[in-house]
Structure formats: structure tokens, C-alpha cells
Design a protein around this motif. Structure first.
Motif, mmCIF file in Angstrom:
data_model
loop_
_atom_site.group_PDB
_atom_site.id
_atom_site.type_symbol
_atom_site.label_atom_id
_atom_site.label_comp_id
_atom_site.label_asym_id
_atom_site.label_seq_id
_atom_site.Cartn_x
_atom_site.Cartn_y
_atom_site.Cartn_z
ATOM 1 N N GLU A 422 0.824 -1.200 0.000
ATOM 2 C CA GLU A 422 0.000 0.000 0.000
ATOM 3 C C GLU A 422 0.863 1.257 0.000
ATOM 4 O O GLU A 422 0.452 2.320 0.448
ATOM 5 C CB GLU A 422 -0.922 0.002 1.225
ATOM 6 N N GLY A 423 2.109 1.092 -0.451
ATOM 7 C CA GLY A 423 2.986 2.247 -0.592
ATOM 8 C C GLY A 423 3.846 2.548 0.603
ATOM 9 O O GLY A 423 4.417 3.620 0.694
ATOM 10 N N ALA A 424 3.954 1.613 1.547
ATOM 11 C CA ALA A 424 4.773 1.913 2.728
ATOM 12 C C ALA A 424 6.221 2.133 2.353
ATOM 13 O O ALA A 424 6.907 2.972 2.919
ATOM 14 C CB ALA A 424 4.662 0.776 3.744
ATOM 15 N N GLY A 425 6.711 1.341 1.378
ATOM 16 C CA GLY A 425 8.098 1.521 0.972
ATOM 17 C C GLY A 425 8.263 2.642 -0.026
ATOM 18 O O GLY A 425 9.117 3.493 0.106
ATOM 19 N N GLU A 426 7.399 2.673 -1.033
ATOM 20 C CA GLU A 426 7.519 3.674 -2.075
ATOM 21 C C GLU A 426 6.952 5.022 -1.640
ATOM 22 O O GLU A 426 7.349 6.054 -2.123
ATOM 23 C CB GLU A 426 6.781 3.203 -3.343
ATOM 24 N N GLY A 427 5.981 5.018 -0.712
ATOM 25 C CA GLY A 427 5.363 6.263 -0.289
ATOM 26 C C GLY A 427 4.739 6.965 -1.483
ATOM 27 O O GLY A 427 4.127 6.346 -2.340
ATOM 28 N N ALA A 428 4.892 8.288 -1.531
ATOM 29 C CA ALA A 428 4.315 9.055 -2.629
ATOM 30 C C ALA A 428 5.315 9.229 -3.772
ATOM 31 O O ALA A 428 5.060 9.972 -4.698
ATOM 32 C CB ALA A 428 3.868 10.416 -2.122
ATOM 33 N N ALA A 429 6.453 8.553 -3.689
ATOM 34 C CA ALA A 429 7.495 8.730 -4.694
ATOM 35 C C ALA A 429 7.093 8.101 -6.018
ATOM 36 O O ALA A 429 6.381 7.101 -6.081
ATOM 37 C CB ALA A 429 8.806 8.122 -4.199
ATOM 38 N N SER A 430 7.572 8.709 -7.096
ATOM 39 C CA SER A 430 7.344 8.164 -8.429
ATOM 40 C C SER A 430 8.635 8.249 -9.215
ATOM 41 O O SER A 430 9.568 8.963 -8.840
ATOM 42 C CB SER A 430 6.238 8.951 -9.134
ATOM 43 N N GLY A 431 8.681 7.527 -10.312
ATOM 44 C CA GLY A 431 9.877 7.526 -11.128
ATOM 45 C C GLY A 431 10.895 6.525 -10.627
ATOM 46 O O GLY A 431 10.807 6.030 -9.504
ATOM 47 N N PRO A 432 11.903 6.220 -11.437
ATOM 48 C CA PRO A 432 12.911 5.243 -11.037
ATOM 49 C C PRO A 432 13.907 5.806 -10.033
ATOM 50 O O PRO A 432 14.062 7.018 -9.893
ATOM 51 C CB PRO A 432 13.601 4.908 -12.362
ATOM 52 N N SER A 433 14.584 4.915 -9.330
ATOM 53 C CA SER A 433 15.683 5.300 -8.460
ATOM 54 C C SER A 433 16.958 5.421 -9.297
ATOM 55 O O SER A 433 17.043 4.917 -10.421
ATOM 56 C CB SER A 433 15.863 4.259 -7.356
#
Length: 479
Positions: A422-433
Motif C-alpha cells: 500500500e505504498g509503505a516503501g515507495e510512499g508518494a514517490a514516483s519515477g525510477p531510483s
């Protein structure tokens, strides 16, 4: 702050204080890593890897470093830097009371554009040492404050071979006391300082390259020192400056430095929390410096000095993390550390500091991008030994719950918080690392365990990748 061996009794006292600080830090558990990171417009955590540019800006008449675009291109190619702590000065921003130099700000903008073209982020650092150049008739000692803001009240400033000893002079102490309004005679000085920052912030508020403002380099309290200074006049000034900045700039991070004397040597900080009036999450960061006292006194990283420095770095890390947590779980940038890299064990010390910063989730701006024994190049541009130590793999931007990283010559391990679906790791981030990979160990890019490669730019040596859902570790090795 580089302290002369002539400091004598003060040095011995400092060593005793550091030893006490180390013992206290080792007894008291603290957080393992920083609680937060600066983020870009995509919500990715940013990792700062670069230099302070540059000491030469302190003494040039126009306030700009002796540094050009060609030298920047060499730096990018040799070390993959992505960040600069760019020195600016109050004297150049406000050369006369209430008069601001558009010509100077135009010059700063021009240089910020150099960095923008190369994908950097910039922190503007309002630099000072020993208050300002008007503390002595020759104007060759201090830097930062304009002459019109320098009130010595007739107190003397004797000449010294080592510039640091000027901090002990009555006139210098009085100049700072007047700024902090300890004397009660010049409340207008802090108001002018905050106003100068407002003008800077108004100019760069909409520039995405400028991500942070370092509000004051190595603050010194004059006759007020220690927790009384940090929790009192220093915190008050930071709040006033932050309030002024937020009137014109809602988004750029404000960076707070503790007092230099003591904290740079590993002692705790009494800095108070600054309330950010912006809408949304606060954008306040902690930007301390690190100069262990044995090395400030001219020692290398060997023998007894090495043992003392290792203990100091451990205490310093604990106190940095504890202070950042107390300030609200703020991001951390190590704004300065450095040494004469011709000293015994110097590169081992550089490795120790970067390993400490990596494991703690701190960005780093090495002091400095000047030529010579402290820097990466000789005056004629010849590469120096520092380049090999700073050309290391590192994550540039992470679209996930970045925790810390471990940089080895042929391996980069990035620790992240697991995505719970549910996005705990990615949070609101988008795009590649993104990760930078040195040419020597990663000639053809990297393979990713715990993620998937998206792209490889051989010119910039930047690998882009997606992190697997549920991953807690991403390991990048040569292809």
C-alpha cells in the motif's frame, strides 16, 4: 574550523571535553539512522555527494569562488558529484544597509545555472568566519559580514599568524555580541541579516536547482557559549530567518548548523527546535560539521590520534542523530569535513567519515573544492589522491523508504523500508531510483538484486532502476 596547536590549554580542555562527550554518547543509545531525507518533486529521497565551493570565495573582491565551468566538468567526470554547498556572503548580498546587490545575485544565478545544466542540487551557504573582514585594518582575517555591520566598540584585535586565534580577541568577541544583541545596543543587525536572507530566497524561490539554504556557517556566540547560546540567541535567529524566508519561499529547505566549537569535536548540541511556518510538512534540515580536535591540531589518522579520532567520530555520529531526532526527525547533511590528505592515514579517515555518513543516512559536502593538499586537484589541475576516495558508488535518488547504504569498491547495498503493498516503501514517490557507479569497477553499468534495471547512462555513469515490492535491500554489482 582548523585550530592551531598554539591553542595550548584550550586544546587540552577540548580533549577532556571530547572524552567526556564520547563516554556519554556511548552510554546513551540513540537512533541508528536519520529519520528523513530531502526529496525532489517526484518524492524521491535525495542523497548529496559533493563539495563546498569554495574557500576562495571568502577573499575575492566580488565574493565568487575562483572556479569555472570547465573545472566543474572535470569534477563531474572524475567523481560523479551531484551536489554543491555554494558559499555566498552577507557582505556581497547587502553591501550597504538596506541596499542589495542585484549584480551579485545575478552572478550567483549564473553559477547556479552551471550546476543546473549538469543535474546538480545546490545549497546556498551564508558563510562567515571570524565575523567579517573589517575586524582588522588589513581586512585579511575574517569574512562574511559587511563592514557597516561590524561594531568592535573600540576593543582591540591583535595580529595572529593563525587566523583561528582571532576568535579569542576582545574586538571579535564584541562584534559577535553586538550581532546577537548580547550588548543590547544593535538589535537591527539580526534584522538586517534576516532581511538579506529574504532577498536571497526571493531570488531563488522558483529555482528547482536550489534545494536548501544553510542559514549560517559555524556560528560563534561571543561571550555566550554552549547550550545557552544554541538554545537562546542562535535558535532565535534561525526562527527569525526562517520566518522571513517563508514569506517569499515556501519550498526550499532551511539548514541549521550547531555552534562550531565543541560540536565539531564530538560534543552534544543544545540547539532548539525551529518551527517551519510553511503549509504541509516542515522542510528543516540539520547540517553540522566534523573536525575532530586531534586532527584540527595537525595530527594525521594514525597511532594514538587515530584511536581518539575514531572515538570522536562515534560520539559525533550519536550526537548528530540524537539532535536531528530532537529537532523533529529532520534530514542530515554533513556540511563540512576535510583534512590535509598528505597526512598519515588521511584517506583511511576519509573512508571512515563516508562510511559513517552512509550508514547513518547523511549527505556529505567535503571541504573543499579548492586546489592543494585538502582538495582533489593541484593548482595546475593535476589530480590528487582524494579523487579515488570520493569516486565511490552511491544512491543519488531513491523512490522508496531509504534507510541507509553501504558503498564498497565493487558493490553498493541500499537499505530500504519494505513496501507493504500500500505504498509503505515507495510512499508518494514516483519515477525510477538512481545510483552513480564509478567507471573503474562498473565499466558496463550494474546488475540489480532486489530491483530491475531501467536504464544506464554511460556518459554520466548513472544507473536507473525500479525497486521490487517488498524488498528491504537492493544490491548493485558490476555487470
Amino acid at each position: 574550523m582548523k585550530i592551531s596547536a598554539r591553542a595550548g590549554i584550550a586544546a587540552l580542555l577540548g580533549l577532556a571535553l571530547v572524552a567526556g562527550g564520547i563516554a556519554a554518547a556511548l552510554r546513551t543509545p540513540g537512533p541508528a539512522t536519520a529519520a528523513g531525507f530531502m526529496t525532489d518533486d517526484d518524492g524521491r529521497a535525495l542523497v548529496q555527494h559533493g563539495f563546498s565551493t569554495a574557500s576562495s570565495a571568502k577573499s575575492t573582491p566580488d565574493g565568487f569562488p575562483e572556479f569555472d565551468e570547465e573545472e566543474l566538468d572535470v569534477e563531474v567526470e572524475d567523481m560523479g558529484t551531484n551536489f554543491v554547498r555554494f558559499l555566498i556572503s552577507w557582505r556581497s548580498v547587502e553591501p550597504e544597509p538596506g541596499e542589495y546587490s542585484e549584480e551579485y545575485l545575478d552572478g550567483v544565478q549564473e553559477r547556479v545555472d552551471w550546476y543546473a545544466e549538469r543535474g546538480y542540487h545546490v545549497m546556498l551557504d551564508m558563510h562567515q568566519d571570524l565575523w567579517g573582514s573589517a575586524i582588522t585594518p588589513s581586512g585579511m582575517s575574517g569574512n562574511g559580514a559587511p563592514a557597516w555591520a561590524t561594531y568592535l566598540d573600540g576593543l582591540p584585535v591583535a595580529d595572529h599568524d593563525m587566523w583561528e586565534l582571532y576568535y579569542l580577541e576582545p574586538g571579535v568577541i564584541r562584534a559577535f555580541d553586538n550581532f546577537w544583541n548580547t550588548t543590547g545596543a544593535h538589535p537591527e543587525l539580526a534584522e538586517h541579516y534576516a532581511g538579506a536572507w529574504r532577498v536571497v530566497a526571493e531570488r531563488f524561490a522558483d529555482d528547482p536547482t536550489v534545494v536548501a539554504y544553510d542559514l549560517m556557517n559555524e556560528p560563534y556566540g561571543g561571550t555566550v557559549q554552549g547550550p545557552a547560546f544554541e538554545a537562546g540567541p542562535l535558535t532565535t535567529l534561525y526562527q527569525e530567518v526562517t520566518d522571513e524566508i517563508r514569506e517569499v519561499d515556501e519550498n526550499t529547505w532551511v539548514c541549521l548548523e550547531p555552534q562550531a566549537m565543541g560540536f565539531n569535536w564530538g560534543l552534544p548540541s543544545g540547539l532548539g527546535r525551529v518551527d517551519d511556518p510553511r503549509e504541509g510538512e516542515p522542510r528543516v534540515a540539520f547540517c553540522p560539521h566534523l573536525y575532530p580536535l586531534p586532527m584540527d591540531l595537525g595530527d594525521g589518522f594514525s597511532g594514538t590520534s587515530r584511536e581518539l579520532v575514531e572515538g570522536t567520530v562515534a560520539a559525533w555520529r550519536s550526537n548528530v542523530l540524537r539532535t536531528a531526532e530532537r529537532l523533529g526527525g529532520v534530514p542530515i547533511i554533513l556540511g563540512e569535513f576535510g583534512l590535509d590528505t598528505t597526512l598519515p592515514g588521511a584517506l583511511d579517515y576519509v573512508d571512515l567519515v563516508y562510511e559513517t555518513a552512509d550508514a547513518s543516512g547523511m549527505g556529505v559536502a567535503y571541504w573543499s573544492r579548492d586546489p592543494g593538499s585538502w582538495g582533489p586537484y593541484e593548482a595546475d589541475g593535476t589530480p590528487r589522491n582524494l579523487i579515488g576516495a570520493l569516486d565511490r558508488p552511491y544512491p543519488r535518488a531513491v523512490a522508496g523508504g531509504l534507510v541507509g547504504w553501504d558503498s564498497e569498491p565493487e558493490r553498493l547495498v541500499i537499505d530500504v523500508a519494505a513496501d507493504d503493498g500500500e505504498g509503505a516503501g515507495e510512499g508518494a514517490a514516483s519515477g525510477p531510483s538512481e545510483a552513480y557507479l564509478p567507471a573503474g569497477a562498473f565499466p558496463d553499468g550494474g546488475a540489480v538484486d532486489g530491483g530491475e534495471v531501467v536504464g544506464w547512462d554511460a556518459a554520466t555513469r548513472v544507473l536507473t532502476f525500479e525497486i521490487d515490492p517488498g524488498a528491504t535491500e537492493v544490491v548493485i554489482t558490476p555487470r
